[in-house]
Design a protein around this motif. Structure first.
Motif, PDB file in Angstrom:
ATOM      1  N   GLY A  65       0.837  -1.193   0.000  1.00 19.56           N
ATOM      2  CA  GLY A  65       0.000   0.000   0.000  1.00 19.56           C
ATOM      3  C   GLY A  65       0.876   1.249   0.000  1.00 19.56           C
ATOM      4  N   ARG A  66       0.296   2.320  -0.447  1.00 17.86           N
ATOM      5  CA  ARG A  66       1.043   3.575  -0.533  1.00 17.86           C
ATOM      6  C   ARG A  66       1.537   4.063   0.831  1.00 17.86           C
ATOM      7  NH1 ARG A  66      -1.243   9.410  -1.902  1.00 17.86           N
ATOM      8  NH2 ARG A  66       0.727  10.402  -2.338  1.00 17.86           N
ATOM      9  N   ASN A  67       0.775   3.791   1.873  1.00 19.31           N
ATOM     10  CA  ASN A  67       1.185   4.261   3.199  1.00 19.31           C
ATOM     11  C   ASN A  67       2.429   3.528   3.701  1.00 19.31           C
ATOM     12  OD1 ASN A  67      -1.038   5.855   2.971  1.00 19.31           O
ATOM     13  ND2 ASN A  67      -2.264   4.760   4.503  1.00 19.31           N
ATOM     14  N   ARG A  73       0.520  11.821   1.776  1.00 19.62           N
ATOM     15  CA  ARG A  73      -0.908  11.549   1.573  1.00 19.62           C
ATOM     16  C   ARG A  73      -1.411  12.553   0.532  1.00 19.62           C
ATOM     17  NH1 ARG A  73       1.005   7.969   4.184  1.00 19.62           N
ATOM     18  NH2 ARG A  73       0.364   7.275   6.261  1.00 19.62           N
ATOM     19  N   GLY A  74      -2.486  12.195  -0.176  1.00 19.95           N
ATOM     20  CA  GLY A  74      -2.998  13.112  -1.200  1.00 19.95           C
ATOM     21  C   GLY A  74      -2.074  13.148  -2.402  1.00 19.95           C
ATOM     22  N   LEU A  97      -0.121   0.288  -4.305  1.00 16.81           N
ATOM     23  CA  LEU A  97      -1.525   0.695  -4.457  1.00 16.81           C
ATOM     24  C   LEU A  97      -1.707   2.147  -4.045  1.00 16.81           C
ATOM     25  CD1 LEU A  97      -3.516  -2.265  -2.944  1.00 16.81           C
ATOM     26  CD2 LEU A  97      -3.967  -1.176  -5.146  1.00 16.81           C
ATOM     27  N   THR A  98      -2.242   2.938  -4.931  1.00 21.29           N
ATOM     28  CA  THR A  98      -2.490   4.345  -4.608  1.00 21.29           C
ATOM     29  C   THR A  98      -3.665   4.850  -5.439  1.00 21.29           C
ATOM     30  OG1 THR A  98      -1.565   6.596  -4.667  1.00 21.29           O
ATOM     31  CG2 THR A  98      -0.738   5.055  -6.321  1.00 21.29           C
ATOM     32  N   HIS A  99      -4.250   5.951  -5.011  1.00 23.75           N
ATOM     33  CA  HIS A  99      -5.276   6.612  -5.822  1.00 23.75           C
ATOM     34  C   HIS A  99      -4.677   7.717  -6.686  1.00 23.75           C
ATOM     35  CE1 HIS A  99      -7.558   4.872  -2.383  1.00 23.75           C
ATOM     36  NE2 HIS A  99      -8.365   4.522  -3.361  1.00 23.75           N
ATOM     37  N   HIS A 100      -3.361   7.935  -6.561  1.00 24.19           N
ATOM     38  CA  HIS A 100      -2.715   9.060  -7.251  1.00 24.19           C
ATOM     39  C   HIS A 100      -1.659   8.532  -8.214  1.00 24.19           C
ATOM     40  CE1 HIS A 100      -4.687  11.922  -4.536  1.00 24.19           C
ATOM     41  NE2 HIS A 100      -4.532  10.961  -3.641  1.00 24.19           N
ATOM     42  N   THR A 117      -3.427   2.238  -9.760  1.00 25.63           N
ATOM     43  CA  THR A 117      -4.586   3.011  -9.270  1.00 25.63           C
ATOM     44  C   THR A 117      -5.898   2.253  -9.479  1.00 25.63           C
ATOM     45  OG1 THR A 117      -4.682   4.111 -11.401  1.00 25.63           O
ATOM     46  CG2 THR A 117      -3.495   5.265  -9.662  1.00 25.63           C
ATOM     47  N   THR A 118      -5.808   0.996  -9.890  1.00 25.39           N
ATOM     48  CA  THR A 118      -7.034   0.270 -10.239  1.00 25.39           C
ATOM     49  C   THR A 118      -7.380  -0.837  -9.241  1.00 25.39           C
ATOM     50  OG1 THR A 118      -5.588  -0.853 -11.815  1.00 25.39           O
ATOM     51  CG2 THR A 118      -7.106   0.775 -12.695  1.00 25.39           C
ATOM     52  N   GLY A 119      -6.802  -0.795  -8.052  1.00 24.34           N
ATOM     53  CA  GLY A 119      -7.247  -1.673  -6.995  1.00 24.34           C
ATOM     54  C   GLY A 119      -6.360  -2.877  -6.737  1.00 24.34           C
ATOM     55  N   LEU A 143      -4.072  -2.341   5.415  1.00 27.80           N
ATOM     56  CA  LEU A 143      -5.206  -2.360   4.482  1.00 27.80           C
ATOM     57  C   LEU A 143      -4.945  -3.327   3.324  1.00 27.80           C
ATOM     58  CD1 LEU A 143      -7.926  -1.134   3.588  1.00 27.80           C
ATOM     59  CD2 LEU A 143      -6.640   0.691   2.461  1.00 27.80           C
ATOM     60  N   GLN A 147      -6.948  -6.861   2.437  1.00 29.91           N
ATOM     61  CA  GLN A 147      -7.541  -7.172   1.132  1.00 29.91           C
ATOM     62  C   GLN A 147      -7.023  -8.502   0.591  1.00 29.91           C
ATOM     63  OE1 GLN A 147      -8.445  -3.620  -1.543  1.00 29.91           O
ATOM     64  NE2 GLN A 147      -6.802  -2.875  -0.251  1.00 29.91           N
TER      65      GLN A 147
HETATM   66  N1  LIG Z   1      -5.632   2.916  -4.792  1.00 31.16           N
HETATM   67  C1  LIG Z   1      -6.198   1.941  -4.055  1.00 31.16           C
HETATM   68  C2  LIG Z   1      -5.870   1.782  -2.698  1.00 31.16           C
HETATM   69  N2  LIG Z   1      -4.954   2.584  -2.132  1.00 31.16           N
HETATM   70  C3  LIG Z   1      -4.771   2.679  -0.696  1.00 31.16           C
HETATM   71  O1  LIG Z   1      -5.566   3.726  -0.181  1.00 31.16           O
HETATM   72  C4  LIG Z   1      -4.863   4.397   0.866  1.00 31.16           C
HETATM   73  C5  LIG Z   1      -4.748   5.876   0.537  1.00 31.16           C
HETATM   74  O2  LIG Z   1      -3.921   5.993  -0.591  1.00 31.16           O
HETATM   75  P1  LIG Z   1      -3.886   7.320  -1.455  1.00 31.16           P
HETATM   76  O3  LIG Z   1      -5.311   7.697  -1.739  1.00 31.16           O
HETATM   77  O4  LIG Z   1      -3.067   6.952  -2.647  1.00 31.16           O
HETATM   78  O5  LIG Z   1      -3.196   8.348  -0.576  1.00 31.16           O
HETATM   79  C6  LIG Z   1      -3.523   3.691   0.971  1.00 31.16           C
HETATM   80  O6  LIG Z   1      -3.643   2.695   1.977  1.00 31.16           O
HETATM   81  C7  LIG Z   1      -3.359   3.072  -0.381  1.00 31.16           C
HETATM   82  O7  LIG Z   1      -2.511   1.931  -0.383  1.00 31.16           O
HETATM   83  N3  LIG Z   1      -6.487   0.804  -2.012  1.00 31.16           N
HETATM   84  C8  LIG Z   1      -7.399  -0.005  -2.619  1.00 31.16           C
HETATM   85  O8  LIG Z   1      -7.958  -0.888  -1.982  1.00 31.16           O
HETATM   86  N4  LIG Z   1      -7.714   0.147  -3.912  1.00 31.16           N
HETATM   87  C9  LIG Z   1      -7.146   1.085  -4.640  1.00 31.16           C
HETATM   88  O9  LIG Z   1      -7.447   1.194  -5.827  1.00 31.16           O
END
Ligand SMILES: Nc1c(N[C@@H]2O[C@H](COP(=O)(O)O)[C@@H](O)[C@H]2O)[nH]c(=O)[nH]c1=O
Length: 201
Positions: A65-67, A73-74, A97-100, A117-119, A143, A147
């Motif tokens: 995970g990104r954290n 963050r962000g 894994l990240t949303h960015h 970014t797709t999960g 997290l 999953q």
């Molecule tokens: N992008 C993604 C996840 N990203 C997770 O969401 C948290 C916030 O990340 P961020 O928004 O990048 O700062 C972090 O724990 C990151 O690993 N998780 C998932 O299940 N599915 C996703 O598609």
């Protein structure tokens, strides 16, 4: 055999990191206490050495995970290349894994961080393909491991259970309804009990 592993240090009350993770405190408040067994505590013994070999064994690819990759963050508003210096200990592709979105980051020693970014499922299938039969490791954090447990993809789960109560922080088992593993090896030191579990279901 190609298989998926996960190795986490965890408190007796079920936390893999303390609260308030930050650049100064990557594992959260008191989170470091979970890792004394491999971070130089003089009470570490042969059991900890063996468990460290389990932790460090080469794998074909990693999912994290990104954290776990960093404290940002962000939006990616600063240059960051992970916690591990120029040569991270992975020596393989790592799918973060990240949303960015972020371009891949190539490090010394064979580690490349790819940002997905797709999960989780997409990250895991990219890692499986990149691993090419050498096995995937779910590196953390909470997290991402949750999953992976829910998806049922982990074949071997190792927990280092520290005799420490954190009281709060990040959990891996919240919302995971069935455990589905049996212990196959147990080692201990004064700092932790290492349990290697294999999937039964
Ligand atoms: N992008 C993604 C996840 N990203 C997770 O969401 C948290 C916030 O990340 P961020 O928004 O990048 O700062 C972090 O724990 C990151 O690993 N998780 C998932 O299940 N599915 C996703 O598609």
């Amino acid at each position: 055999m190609s298989e998926t592993t996960c190795h986490m240090s965890i408190s007796l009350d079920g936390f893999v990191a303390g609260p308030d993770q930050s650049a100064e405190d990557p594992l959260g408040k008191r989170g470091q206490e979970l890792h004394a067994w491999h971070l130089g505590d003089p009470r570490a013994n042969e059991a900890d050495k063996i468990a460290n070999e389990w932790l460090m064994r080469p794998r074909g690819a990693y999912v994290m995970g990104r954290n776990m990759f960093g404290p940002i963050r962000g939006d990616w508003d600063e240059e960051w290349r992970g916690w591990w210096g120029a040569e991270p200990p992975y020596h393989a592709p790592v799918f973060v894994l990240t949303h960015h979105p972020h371009d891949p980051i190539q490090m010394d020693g064979g580690t490349t961080f790819h940002f997905i970014t797709t999960g989780f499922d997409a990250a895991y299938s990219a890692a499986s393909e990149a691993a090419g039969g050498s096995g995937v490791d779910i590196a953390g954090g909470a997290l991402t491991v949750r999953q992976a447990l829910t998806a049922g993809v982990i074949d071997e789960l190792t927990l280092d259970i520290a005799p420490v109560l954190l009281g709060s922080g990040e959990r891996i088992f919240d919302g995971v309804e069935t455990f589905g593993f049996e212990p196959v090896e147990v080692l201990h030191s004064p700092l932790t009990t290492h349990i290697r579990y294999r999937r039964t279901t």
